[in-house]
Design a protein around this motif. Sequence first.
Motif: not given
Length: 145
Positions: A46-69
Motif C-alpha cells: 500500500s505504500g503507507g501505514f498508521c502508527i497508533n499509540y494506544l491509551a491505557q483503556s485500550q489494553r485489550a486491543i494491544s493484547d489482541v494485536f499481539a496475537t497472530r489472529s
Amino acid sequence: MVTATDTDGHLHGLTLTSVTSLSLSPPLFLACLADSSETLGAVLRSGGFCINYLAQSQRAISDVFATRSGAKFRNVAHRIRPSGQVEIAGALAVIECTLHERLQAGDHSIVIGRPVAMHGGDEEPLIHFRGAYRRIGAPLPPAAA
C-alpha cells in the motif's frame, strides 16, 4: 501499534514494543516488523501505514494485536483514513505515514515512514515495560538479575 490496509482492502495490524522518531528534518518515524509479518506485506503493497499509540483503556486491543489472529479488527472500533490506511478508534495519538524507505536487518525490516497527518488526545498512554503493562508514576518491580 502499526496498522495498514493492503491494496485489496484487507486490514492488518500488530502490536510493537517500540516505534521511534528518526528525524526532525524531514520528519520521519521508524518501526521494525518481522519479514514474515502480514502487516509488513500490507505496508509494502500500500505504500503507507498508521502508527497508533494506544491509551491505557485500550489494553485489550494491544493484547489482541499481539496475537497472530486473522480477525483482529472484528471487535475493534476503527476507521479508514482518507489515504485508505486504518486507524484504531480512540487511540491516544495516530500518525499516518507514507512509506519513505525499507531497510532489511536480519529477519526484520525497518520501515521508515514520513508523516502526512497526525492527531491525538490527552488520555494516559498504554505502556509495556519489563514484560508487563505499567502506569506512569507507579513503582517498578526490581529488574531481574
